[in-house]
Scaffold this motif. Structure first.
Motif, PDB file in Angstrom:
ATOM      1  N   LEU A 223       1.214   0.469  -3.153  1.00 61.61           N
ATOM      2  CA  LEU A 223       1.118   1.653  -3.014  1.00 61.61           C
ATOM      3  C   LEU A 223       0.839   2.376  -4.389  1.00 61.61           C
TER       4      LEU A 223
ATOM      5  N   ASP B  19      -2.329   0.011  13.138  1.00 62.06           N
ATOM      6  CA  ASP B  19      -1.605   0.815  14.078  1.00 62.06           C
ATOM      7  C   ASP B  19      -1.034   0.761  15.106  1.00 62.06           C
TER       8      ASP B  19
ATOM      9  N   HIS C  44       4.491  11.703   4.027  1.00 58.01           N
ATOM     10  CA  HIS C  44       4.837  11.281   2.774  1.00 58.01           C
ATOM     11  C   HIS C  44       5.953  10.488   2.604  1.00 58.01           C
TER      12      HIS C  44
ATOM     13  N   LYS D  55      -2.505   4.722  -5.408  1.00 55.31           N
ATOM     14  CA  LYS D  55      -2.098   6.506  -5.774  1.00 55.31           C
ATOM     15  C   LYS D  55      -2.838   6.729  -7.114  1.00 55.31           C
TER      16      LYS D  55
ATOM     17  N   VAL E 125       4.498   8.772  -3.393  1.00 57.89           N
ATOM     18  CA  VAL E 125       3.463   9.601  -2.981  1.00 57.89           C
ATOM     19  C   VAL E 125       3.627  11.085  -3.666  1.00 57.89           C
TER      20      VAL E 125
ATOM     21  N   SER F  43     -11.941   5.058   4.119  1.00 61.84           N
ATOM     22  CA  SER F  43     -11.001   5.372   3.765  1.00 61.84           C
ATOM     23  C   SER F  43      -9.567   4.834   4.140  1.00 61.84           C
ATOM     24  N   ALA F  44      -9.834   4.195   5.179  1.00 59.16           N
ATOM     25  CA  ALA F  44      -8.545   3.349   5.675  1.00 59.16           C
ATOM     26  C   ALA F  44      -8.369   2.082   4.837  1.00 59.16           C
TER      27      ALA F  44
ATOM     28  N   ASN G 233      -6.124   3.422   2.205  1.00 62.89           N
ATOM     29  CA  ASN G 233      -4.839   3.664   2.997  1.00 62.89           C
ATOM     30  C   ASN G 233      -4.071   2.589   3.404  1.00 62.89           C
ATOM     31  N   ASN G 234      -4.623   1.416   3.380  1.00 63.25           N
ATOM     32  CA  ASN G 234      -3.926  -0.013   4.165  1.00 63.25           C
ATOM     33  C   ASN G 234      -3.589  -0.856   3.124  1.00 63.25           C
TER      34      ASN G 234
ATOM     35  N   ASP H 122       7.520   6.269   4.449  1.00 61.42           N
ATOM     36  CA  ASP H 122       7.533   5.254   5.197  1.00 61.42           C
ATOM     37  C   ASP H 122       8.271   5.397   6.311  1.00 61.42           C
TER      38      ASP H 122
ATOM     39  N   SER I  84      -8.683   0.015  12.518  1.00 62.50           N
ATOM     40  CA  SER I  84      -7.723  -0.087  12.047  1.00 62.50           C
ATOM     41  C   SER I  84      -6.594  -0.444  13.045  1.00 62.50           C
TER      42      SER I  84
END
Length: 355
Positions: free
Chosen positions: A271, A56, A131, A275, A349, A232-233, A236-237, A133, A52
């Motif tokens: 997002l 990042d 939690h 979630k 979130v 998991s990334a 998350n992305n 941005d 990732s």
């Protein structure tokens, strides 16, 4: 991500100095378009390798992160107005290198440094930093600082900028919402400022982003998992993919097309879908073929899209509120989407944690 050691921090700092300067030189919106292209390229790298670093370090890091490149360009624009080099301090379209003024580029660098440090600081705040941005919040803080420092009348001194210019409120208005109503004193995007327009933009782009995000998270995550890589990334992305497309759409806005500005909607809605999909019982890991996975997750997918729709609406309406509050009558670009994103991100979130 840039706090592992002093050397890593300094490496990122040097990149941020250059990133802010590039944002000023090519113009904030052009820098943001490049962020969009970097996001899509990062997805290609991630899908192939499971790494990732593109997200990042490049797309949302000191190279092309909006809190550095775009924010540096926005700050340089209002500085150029303050110095009398240009008339419109909200002009984040024009490449400021064309002014031939090195000091404008250096201001971009200074705000690149500011964005780099502030974003790291926000991300380290207990609970809140993980939690929200932090990139969007930093863009907002940077814009507010630039307005306060350089937003006053040219030649009248620094730190005299007004955040919402109350003297330019709609004449004769009684309530606060009436006072900040778009009109002759300024408007952000007149083709998406009315409730009906915002409803269409928020709901439909929200559904689009929600569906794309959960599908991408499942497909890429399952592929990585099958190769023994951490999936998991992907979850998350995944909301960044449609955000990247939305950022690229800004390129057509720059060419004087009345394009929809909706990256705040797509990243928030994506997002929310990610979630709430597992909350509704969805499983990102595909145990059968794609058709079988869709059939097994119809209910959770519909629930996730409903969450995306509502989140998209919240983002759209909040964005217009902040445009009316800070942008319309202002002397500089305080980014309405960034103001909307960090609040909506925190709300989504936090709400998901309750379930």
């Amino acid at each position: 991500m840039f706090t592992a050691s002093l050397g890593v921090f300094l490496f990122g700092l040097l990149a941020a100095i250059a990133g802010g300067a590039v944002g000023a030189a090519i113009g904030g919106n052009y820098a943001f378009v490049l962020t969009g292209f970097c996001v899509l390229a990062s997805w290609g790298v991630f899908a192939a390798t499971g790494n990732s670093f593109g997200f990042d370090y490049i797309s949302f890091g000191p190279f092309m992160g909006p809190h550095i490149a775009f924010a540096g360009g926005a700050a340089a624009a209002v500085y150029a107005r303050y110095k009398g080099y240009m008339e419109d301090g909200k002009d984040v379209n024009s490449p400021l290198a064309g002014l031939g003024r090195p000091d404008v580029i250096y201001v971009g660098s200074i705000f690149g440094i500011f964005g780099y440090i502030v974003q790291i600081g926000i991300s380290k705040i207990p609970w809140f930093g993980g939690h929200t941005d932090s990139v969007a919040l930093t863009v907002l803080i940077s814009g507010i600082l630039a307005r306060i420092v350089f937003g006053g009348d040219p030649g009248k001194g620094l730190v005299k900028g007004s955040l919402h210019s109350p003297h330019a409120f709609a004449p004769g208005a009684k309530t606060f919402l009436e006072k900040i109503k778009p009109g002759p004193n300024g408007r952000w995007l007149e083709w998406q400022e009315k409730p009906g327009q915002l409803f269409a933009m928020g709901s439909l782009f929200g559904i689009l982003a929600g569906g794309a995000s959960i599908f991408l998270a499942s497909q890429i995550g399952t592929s990585l998992n099958s190769r023994g890589l951490d999936p998991s990334a992907a979850v998350n992305n995944a909301q960044t993919f449609t955000f990247g497309i939305s950022a690229i759409i800004i390129l057509f806005l720059i060419t004087n097309r009345n394009m929809p500005v909706q990256h705040h909607v797509t990243i928030t809605a994506g997002l929310a879908a990610l979630k709430f999909f597992p909350i509704f019982g969805g499983d990102f890991v595909m145990k059968t073929d794609t058709q079988g996975w869709i059939a097994a997750n119809v209910g959770p997918s519909i629930g996730a899209l409903a969450a995306a729709l509502l989140a998209g609406l919240l983002a759209a309406f909040l964005c217009e509120l902040f445009a009316r509050l800070w942008y319309n009558r202002g002397t500089s670009h305080i980014d309405p989407p960034a103001a909307s994103i960090w609040i909506c991100n925190t709300a989504v979130v936090s709400l998901a944690l309750l379930f």
